[in-house]
Design an enzyme around this catalytic site. Structure first.
Site, PDB file in Angstrom:
ATOM      1  N   GLN A 131       0.587  -1.466  -0.179  1.00 34.45           N
ATOM      2  CA  GLN A 131       0.318  -0.312   0.303  1.00 34.45           C
ATOM      3  C   GLN A 131       0.402   1.249   0.057  1.00 34.45           C
ATOM      4  OE1 GLN A 131      -3.446   0.710   0.135  1.00 34.45           O
ATOM      5  NE2 GLN A 131      -3.378   2.408  -0.599  1.00 34.45           N
ATOM      6  N   CYS A 261      -5.905   4.805   2.384  1.00 32.65           N
ATOM      7  CA  CYS A 261      -6.017   3.079   2.014  1.00 32.65           C
ATOM      8  C   CYS A 261      -6.904   2.088   0.511  1.00 32.65           C
ATOM      9  CB  CYS A 261      -5.518   2.597   2.540  1.00 32.65           C
ATOM     10  SG  CYS A 261      -6.170   2.667   3.545  1.00 32.65           S
ATOM     11  N   ARG A 289      -2.188  -0.090  -6.775  1.00 29.05           N
ATOM     12  CA  ARG A 289      -2.337  -1.051  -5.612  1.00 29.05           C
ATOM     13  C   ARG A 289      -0.822  -2.284  -7.007  1.00 29.05           C
ATOM     14  NH1 ARG A 289      -3.878  -2.414  -1.447  1.00 29.05           N
ATOM     15  NH2 ARG A 289      -2.470  -4.207  -1.710  1.00 29.05           N
TER      16      ARG A 289
END
Ligand code: CP
Ligand code: NVA
Length: 309
Positions: A131, A261, A289
């Site tokens: 992440q 996130c 990602r």
């Protein structure tokens, strides 16, 4: 050269910078790298739910020419059935890498101890390195050079905060962390980040007070309750509400962008209005990602020299 990616905490600043540059290059011209994972099999073992990580690994590996086998371990923690050392050793008989999302960081260490193939942390209680790399790719796209910019993380001092801080200071990004009292980042991580920050000429501020936010480039937040934490929202909501990321905070801090996130909780840690605003980088982060993980896979599984990109 690292053989696993469990966290960025033992990485050199130059290596972190090379990996970021390589991820950007791979995203912009994947055709230059062919099918680097052709013939490779990757096992993804998840003890917790996932949307972004699972799907982006699967599709990313496929685009690089490899394939992914998903192992659902959500029924019970892996070590209840079998020692993770043995799980790592078994999977290494068939696969070329292990991607794992686990409750405890120690499970990843045991997997890596038993495995003879690379192990990649897809989130644990302490870190979320894939992440963090995606987030700095995103910040680079939005703001240019990371070095000298300032990121403020506001909310729960959790796994996402730890990885953002570690990779951020390695990349030369000033860091501000503001959490409610009792929800600070892990003290060992604070110590490590403080040391890395002075080595890299980076400012690092930790506080419980929103007044210390100052002027920043980006505000980042995450859920107040991470996966596996069954605390009722009603027990913590009043404590966290003053730390909500909203329009007023963007204005006082003069932040240009907001990040999260995901999964996000509208009108709790971040307002829905801000998630949908032009300042929101949330979907760009989700998209990156895949590019972050593809770069990590190439670094660990192929002979591409990322320092030569
Ligand atoms: N950000 C993230 O890791 O999302 P998932 O939990 O959906 O994988
Ligand atoms: N801190 C969150 C991140 C989810 C991607 C959690 O661990 O649940």
């Amino acid at each position: 050269m690292h053989s696993n990616l469990l966290s960025f905490k033992d990485w050199a600043s130059e290596d972190a910078t090379s990996l970021l540059k390589f991820a950007i290059a791979l995203k912009s011209a994947p055709e230059n790298f062919g099918k680097p994972l052709e013939g490779k099999s990757i096992v993804a073992l998840f003890e917790k739910p996932s949307l972004r990580t699972r799907v982006s690994f699967d599709i990313g590996i496929n685009k690089l020419g490899g394939h992914m086998v998903y192992v659902d371990s959500q029924g019970e923690p892996m070590e209840k059935r079998e020692d993770p050392i043995d799980v790592g050793a078994n999977i290494s008989q068939w696969a070329d890498a292990i991607v794992a999302r686990v409750f405890k960081h120690s499970t990843l260490e045991k997997l890596a101890q038993g495995a003879s193939v690379p192990v990649i942390n897809a989130l644990c209680d302490m870190y979320h390195p894939c992440q963090a790399l995606a987030d700095y790719i995103t910040m680079h796209e939005a703001l240019g050079e990371i070095k000298g910019k300032t990121l403020a993380y506001i909310g729960d001092g959790n796994n996402v905060a730890h990885s953002l801080l570690i990779l951020g200071v390695l990349l030369g990004c000033h860091q501000v962390v503001i959490t409610p009292k009792g929800y600070e980042i892990d003290p060992n991580i604070a110590q490590l980040v403080s040391t890395l920050a002075s080595e890299n000429g980076v400012n690092f501020t930790i506080s419980n007070h929103m007044e210390e936010l100052g002027q920043v480039d980006v505000i980042y937040t995450d859920t107040w309750l991470s996966m596996g934490d069954n605390t009722p929202l009603s027990d913590i909501k009043n404590k966290f509400m003053p730390y909500q990321v909203n329009r007023a905070l963007m204005q006082t801090s003069q932040a240009k962008f907001v990040m999260h996130c995901q999964p996000a909780h509208r009108d709790l840690e971040i307002t829905g209005e801000l998630m949908d605003s032009p300042e929101s980088l949330l979907m760009q982060q989700a998209g990156n990602r895949m590019h972050s993980q593809n770069a990590i896979l190439c670094y660990l599984l192929t002979n591409i020299d990322i320092t030569q990109i």
